[in-house]
Design a protein around this motif. Structure first.
Motif, mmCIF file in Angstrom:
data_model
loop_
_atom_site.group_PDB
_atom_site.id
_atom_site.type_symbol
_atom_site.label_atom_id
_atom_site.label_comp_id
_atom_site.label_asym_id
_atom_site.label_seq_id
_atom_site.Cartn_x
_atom_site.Cartn_y
_atom_site.Cartn_z
ATOM 1 N N ARG A 47 0.833 -1.205 0.000
ATOM 2 C CA ARG A 47 0.000 0.000 0.000
ATOM 3 C C ARG A 47 0.870 1.260 0.000
ATOM 4 O O ARG A 47 0.438 2.322 -0.444
ATOM 5 N N TYR A 48 2.112 1.112 0.467
ATOM 6 C CA TYR A 48 3.003 2.281 0.541
ATOM 7 C C TYR A 48 3.405 2.771 -0.847
ATOM 8 O O TYR A 48 3.605 3.975 -1.052
ATOM 9 N N TYR A 49 3.539 1.861 -1.790
ATOM 10 C CA TYR A 49 3.827 2.255 -3.172
ATOM 11 C C TYR A 49 2.737 3.186 -3.683
ATOM 12 O O TYR A 49 3.011 4.238 -4.287
ATOM 13 N N HIS A 50 1.486 2.827 -3.422
ATOM 14 C CA HIS A 50 0.359 3.627 -3.912
ATOM 15 C C HIS A 50 0.230 4.944 -3.145
ATOM 16 O O HIS A 50 -0.230 5.938 -3.703
ATOM 17 N N ILE A 51 0.653 4.959 -1.881
ATOM 18 C CA ILE A 51 0.658 6.218 -1.124
ATOM 19 C C ILE A 51 1.701 7.180 -1.705
ATOM 20 O O ILE A 51 1.423 8.356 -1.944
#
Length: 246
Positions: free
Chosen positions: A16-20
């Motif tokens: 999810r951090y990639y998308h954040i």
């Protein structure tokens, strides 16, 4: 500290951090680029398109809205899961490794956009990708590669920066080892430290020309930005290549 395991793109893209971190990508700019590209290509409305390494499918959706049949494929299961709700009778998504043939002699155009090439450790994998694309295209089919202009990027490399998104401070360091551009991403969340690393081969225009020729393609056009301006090694931020299957 939590670190990625296996190929970097197999793990980082699924977090999810990639998308954040990349949530602020300019969707309107992406749509303008697709409009410019489709106008330039002047495709038949019956064209069957493949979006190779499609991510969450934003380019696939734009192309499909212009009236074309589109299949989007990506190695990231999470990205494909997020793209699936956009499916319709002429838009579909699937999990797939771009080094392998998806469907032979099927697509009129293969799009590989937003620097979705050169991820692999082995330089020979670039040829595997292009050979697979060649087999997936129909006779005289087109390949569109939108890559960074490696010369420009290296001349303007920001070595250190901090980006704060969703209350997370992403500490980013960039470097170059003579072949790959590395982006090391460090941050903490909920008391836990994380480190991820992106790694992309700094493939330059002359290398692409050689790779494409060896894989059976003939370059038709080269552009330097999303407005499809002429390419300049020193000034262009993108390297956009349109090549035809010979």
């Amino acid at each position: 500290m939590a670190q990625q395991k296996g190929e970097w793109f197999e793990t980082w893209f699924d977090t999810r951090y990639y998308h954040i971190l990349y949530q602020n990508r300019d969707f309107s700019e992406a749509e303008r680029f697709i409009n410019n590209l489709l106008d330039d290509l002047d495709l038949s409305k019956s064209a069957n398109c493949l979006d190779l390494a499609c991510g969450k499918g934003r380019h696939s959706v734009f192309i499909n809205k212009k009236g074309f049949k589109v299949t989007g494929v990506d190695l990231s299961q999470n990205s494909i899961s997020e793209a699936k709700p956009f499916e319709n009778d002429s838009l579909s998504f699937d999990t797939h490794d771009m080094r392998e043939v998806y469907k032979e002699n099927t697509f009129d155009v293969v799009f590989n956009l937003f620097t979705s090439f050169g991820y692999f450790d082995d330089y020979e994998d670039n040829a595997k990708v292009l050979n697979s694309v060649h087999k997936m295209l129909v006779a005289d089919g087109l390949l569109v590669i939108d890559f960074m202009n490696a010369d420009f990027v290296l001349d303007n490399l920001v070595k250190k920066e901090v980006k704060t998104l969703d209350n997370i401070d992403f500490r980013i360091t960039k470097s170059y080892d003579g072949r790959h551009i590395f982006k090391d991403i460090n941050f903490s969340d909920e008391g836990k430290e994380y480190h991820f690393q992106e790694k992309v081969q700094a493939i330059k225009k002359d290398e692409f020309e050689m790779l494409l020729k060896e894989s059976g393609f003939e370059i038709e056009k080269i552009y330097g930005d999303f407005s499809l301006s002429p390419f300049s090694k020193e000034k262009s931020d993108r390297l956009i290549i349109i090549a035809k299957k010979k």
